[in-house]
Design a protein around this motif. Structure first.
Motif, PDB file in Angstrom:
ATOM      1  N   MET A   1       0.818  -1.188   0.000  1.00  0.00           N
ATOM      2  CA  MET A   1       0.000   0.000   0.000  1.00  0.00           C
ATOM      3  C   MET A   1       0.868   1.260   0.000  1.00  0.00           C
ATOM      4  O   MET A   1       0.553   2.218  -0.680  1.00  0.00           O
ATOM      5  N   THR A   2       1.942   1.237   0.766  1.00  0.00           N
ATOM      6  CA  THR A   2       2.823   2.399   0.832  1.00  0.00           C
ATOM      7  C   THR A   2       3.465   2.672  -0.518  1.00  0.00           C
ATOM      8  O   THR A   2       3.571   3.826  -0.935  1.00  0.00           O
ATOM      9  N   LEU A   3       3.869   1.621  -1.200  1.00  0.00           N
ATOM     10  CA  LEU A   3       4.469   1.797  -2.519  1.00  0.00           C
ATOM     11  C   LEU A   3       3.477   2.413  -3.497  1.00  0.00           C
ATOM     12  O   LEU A   3       3.838   3.280  -4.295  1.00  0.00           O
ATOM     13  N   ILE A   4       2.236   2.010  -3.421  1.00  0.00           N
ATOM     14  CA  ILE A   4       1.211   2.565  -4.310  1.00  0.00           C
ATOM     15  C   ILE A   4       1.029   4.057  -4.045  1.00  0.00           C
ATOM     16  O   ILE A   4       0.942   4.855  -4.979  1.00  0.00           O
ATOM     17  N   VAL A   5       0.997   4.446  -2.775  1.00  0.00           N
ATOM     18  CA  VAL A   5       0.838   5.866  -2.438  1.00  0.00           C
ATOM     19  C   VAL A   5       2.058   6.665  -2.885  1.00  0.00           C
ATOM     20  O   VAL A   5       1.924   7.771  -3.419  1.00  0.00           O
ATOM     21  N   LEU A   6       3.255   6.121  -2.697  1.00  0.00           N
ATOM     22  CA  LEU A   6       4.464   6.809  -3.153  1.00  0.00           C
ATOM     23  C   LEU A   6       4.496   6.943  -4.670  1.00  0.00           C
ATOM     24  O   LEU A   6       4.882   7.989  -5.207  1.00  0.00           O
ATOM     25  N   MET A   7       4.105   5.913  -5.383  1.00  0.00           N
ATOM     26  CA  MET A   7       4.068   5.988  -6.843  1.00  0.00           C
ATOM     27  C   MET A   7       2.996   6.966  -7.317  1.00  0.00           C
ATOM     28  O   MET A   7       3.196   7.684  -8.303  1.00  0.00           O
ATOM     29  N   LEU A   8       1.868   7.010  -6.619  1.00  0.00           N
ATOM     30  CA  LEU A   8       0.830   7.978  -6.944  1.00  0.00           C
ATOM     31  C   LEU A   8       1.348   9.396  -6.730  1.00  0.00           C
ATOM     32  O   LEU A   8       1.104  10.285  -7.551  1.00  0.00           O
ATOM     33  N   GLY A   9       2.088   9.604  -5.650  1.00  0.00           N
ATOM     34  CA  GLY A   9       2.685  10.913  -5.403  1.00  0.00           C
ATOM     35  C   GLY A   9       3.679  11.294  -6.480  1.00  0.00           C
ATOM     36  O   GLY A   9       3.724  12.453  -6.919  1.00  0.00           O
ATOM     37  N   LEU A  10       4.479  10.349  -6.933  1.00  0.00           N
ATOM     38  CA  LEU A  10       5.432  10.615  -8.009  1.00  0.00           C
ATOM     39  C   LEU A  10       4.707  10.964  -9.304  1.00  0.00           C
ATOM     40  O   LEU A  10       5.078  11.903 -10.008  1.00  0.00           O
ATOM     41  N   PHE A  11       3.638  10.242  -9.613  1.00  0.00           N
ATOM     42  CA  PHE A  11       2.854  10.547 -10.800  1.00  0.00           C
ATOM     43  C   PHE A  11       2.239  11.940 -10.703  1.00  0.00           C
ATOM     44  O   PHE A  11       2.230  12.698 -11.673  1.00  0.00           O
ATOM     45  N   LEU A  12       1.730  12.298  -9.531  1.00  0.00           N
ATOM     46  CA  LEU A  12       1.120  13.616  -9.366  1.00  0.00           C
ATOM     47  C   LEU A  12       2.165  14.722  -9.466  1.00  0.00           C
ATOM     48  O   LEU A  12       1.875  15.800  -9.991  1.00  0.00           O
ATOM     49  N   LEU A  13       3.379  14.479  -8.976  1.00  0.00           N
ATOM     50  CA  LEU A  13       4.448  15.475  -9.134  1.00  0.00           C
ATOM     51  C   LEU A  13       4.779  15.692 -10.603  1.00  0.00           C
ATOM     52  O   LEU A  13       5.003  16.821 -11.042  1.00  0.00           O
ATOM     53  N   ILE A  14       4.802  14.633 -11.377  1.00  0.00           N
ATOM     54  CA  ILE A  14       5.070  14.759 -12.807  1.00  0.00           C
ATOM     55  C   ILE A  14       3.889  15.428 -13.509  1.00  0.00           C
ATOM     56  O   ILE A  14       4.066  16.259 -14.392  1.00  0.00           O
ATOM     57  N   TYR A  15       2.678  15.125 -13.080  1.00  0.00           N
ATOM     58  CA  TYR A  15       1.472  15.684 -13.690  1.00  0.00           C
ATOM     59  C   TYR A  15       1.385  17.191 -13.479  1.00  0.00           C
ATOM     60  O   TYR A  15       0.958  17.916 -14.364  1.00  0.00           O
ATOM     61  N   LEU A  16       1.810  17.665 -12.315  1.00  0.00           N
ATOM     62  CA  LEU A  16       1.712  19.098 -12.020  1.00  0.00           C
ATOM     63  C   LEU A  16       2.692  19.935 -12.835  1.00  0.00           C
ATOM     64  O   LEU A  16       2.437  21.105 -13.094  1.00  0.00           O
ATOM     65  N   LYS A  17       3.806  19.390 -13.213  1.00  0.00           N
ATOM     66  CA  LYS A  17       4.861  20.036 -13.993  1.00  0.00           C
ATOM     67  C   LYS A  17       5.377  21.295 -13.317  1.00  0.00           C
ATOM     68  O   LYS A  17       6.048  21.217 -12.304  1.00  0.00           O
ATOM     69  N   LYS A  18       5.074  22.477 -13.839  1.00  0.00           N
ATOM     70  CA  LYS A  18       5.732  23.701 -13.376  1.00  0.00           C
ATOM     71  C   LYS A  18       5.321  24.146 -11.973  1.00  0.00           C
ATOM     72  O   LYS A  18       6.136  24.138 -11.083  1.00  0.00           O
ATOM     73  N   PRO A  19       4.105  24.584 -11.755  1.00  0.00           N
ATOM     74  CA  PRO A  19       3.792  25.075 -10.404  1.00  0.00           C
ATOM     75  C   PRO A  19       3.575  23.910  -9.460  1.00  0.00           C
ATOM     76  O   PRO A  19       2.541  23.262  -9.497  1.00  0.00           O
ATOM     77  N   LEU A  20       4.541  23.628  -8.638  1.00  0.00           N
ATOM     78  CA  LEU A  20       4.388  22.493  -7.738  1.00  0.00           C
ATOM     79  C   LEU A  20       3.353  22.802  -6.679  1.00  0.00           C
ATOM     80  O   LEU A  20       2.172  22.779  -6.939  1.00  0.00           O
ATOM     81  N   LEU A  21       3.765  23.082  -5.474  1.00  0.00           N
ATOM     82  CA  LEU A  21       2.804  23.230  -4.394  1.00  0.00           C
ATOM     83  C   LEU A  21       2.760  24.618  -3.795  1.00  0.00           C
ATOM     84  O   LEU A  21       1.699  25.137  -3.485  1.00  0.00           O
ATOM     85  N   PHE A  22       3.906  25.212  -3.614  1.00  0.00           N
ATOM     86  CA  PHE A  22       3.989  26.434  -2.831  1.00  0.00           C
ATOM     87  C   PHE A  22       4.331  27.615  -3.726  1.00  0.00           C
ATOM     88  O   PHE A  22       4.757  27.451  -4.860  1.00  0.00           O
ATOM     89  N   SER A  23       4.146  28.810  -3.202  1.00  0.00           N
ATOM     90  CA  SER A  23       4.401  29.998  -4.011  1.00  0.00           C
ATOM     91  C   SER A  23       5.901  30.271  -4.171  1.00  0.00           C
ATOM     92  O   SER A  23       6.312  30.858  -5.158  1.00  0.00           O
ATOM     93  N   LYS A  24       6.695  29.854  -3.207  1.00  0.00           N
ATOM     94  CA  LYS A  24       8.143  30.069  -3.303  1.00  0.00           C
ATOM     95  C   LYS A  24       8.826  28.799  -3.779  1.00  0.00           C
ATOM     96  O   LYS A  24       8.475  27.695  -3.385  1.00  0.00           O
ATOM     97  N   LYS A  25       9.819  28.983  -4.626  1.00  0.00           N
ATOM     98  CA  LYS A  25      10.516  27.855  -5.218  1.00  0.00           C
ATOM     99  C   LYS A  25      11.313  27.059  -4.185  1.00  0.00           C
ATOM    100  O   LYS A  25      11.473  25.855  -4.314  1.00  0.00           O
ATOM    101  N   GLU A  26      11.793  27.733  -3.130  1.00  0.00           N
ATOM    102  CA  GLU A  26      12.585  27.051  -2.113  1.00  0.00           C
ATOM    103  C   GLU A  26      11.760  25.982  -1.396  1.00  0.00           C
ATOM    104  O   GLU A  26      12.255  24.899  -1.101  1.00  0.00           O
ATOM    105  N   PHE A  27      10.499  26.298  -1.128  1.00  0.00           N
ATOM    106  CA  PHE A  27       9.629  25.335  -0.458  1.00  0.00           C
ATOM    107  C   PHE A  27       9.348  24.123  -1.353  1.00  0.00           C
ATOM    108  O   PHE A  27       9.207  23.009  -0.867  1.00  0.00           O
ATOM    109  N   ASP A  28       9.270  24.374  -2.653  1.00  0.00           N
ATOM    110  CA  ASP A  28       9.084  23.261  -3.582  1.00  0.00           C
ATOM    111  C   ASP A  28      10.295  22.326  -3.566  1.00  0.00           C
ATOM    112  O   ASP A  28      10.145  21.109  -3.603  1.00  0.00           O
ATOM    113  N   TYR A  29      11.492  22.906  -3.515  1.00  0.00           N
ATOM    114  CA  TYR A  29      12.696  22.080  -3.452  1.00  0.00           C
ATOM    115  C   TYR A  29      12.783  21.301  -2.146  1.00  0.00           C
ATOM    116  O   TYR A  29      13.214  20.157  -2.121  1.00  0.00           O
ATOM    117  N   ILE A  30      12.364  21.926  -1.058  1.00  0.00           N
ATOM    118  CA  ILE A  30      12.345  21.231   0.231  1.00  0.00           C
ATOM    119  C   ILE A  30      11.347  20.083   0.194  1.00  0.00           C
ATOM    120  O   ILE A  30      11.635  18.977   0.664  1.00  0.00           O
TER     121      ILE A  30
END
Length: 78
Positions: A1-30
């Protein structure tokens, strides 16, 4: 189950492309670094040495993925 959630997270990171999560780029890198550390700990935990229990690791994975899931569900489809 953990592997599925991690792979889903990886897919969602690729799906989002440019604007990740936060307004500042440093937080995205963290966040990305934390995600990679989480994935590395999962590989070590399942392959070589038990660091934490599987249930605890699944809970930590869900907590870590909450911002990613929140971002995906608020993105408007194009």
């Amino acid at each position: 189950m953990t592997l599925i959630v991690l792979m889903l997270g990886l897919f969602l990171l690729i799906y989002l492309k440019k604007p990740l999560l936060f307004s500042k780029k440093e937080f995205d890198y963290i966040f990305l670094g934390g995600y990679l550390i989480l994935f590395t700990i999962y590989i070590i935990n399942t392959s070589f040495y038990r660091i934490v229990s599987d249930e605890f690791f699944l809970i930590v994975t869900f907590i870590f993925m909450i911002p990613l899931f929140a971002k995906i569900f608020t993105v408007k489809p194009v």
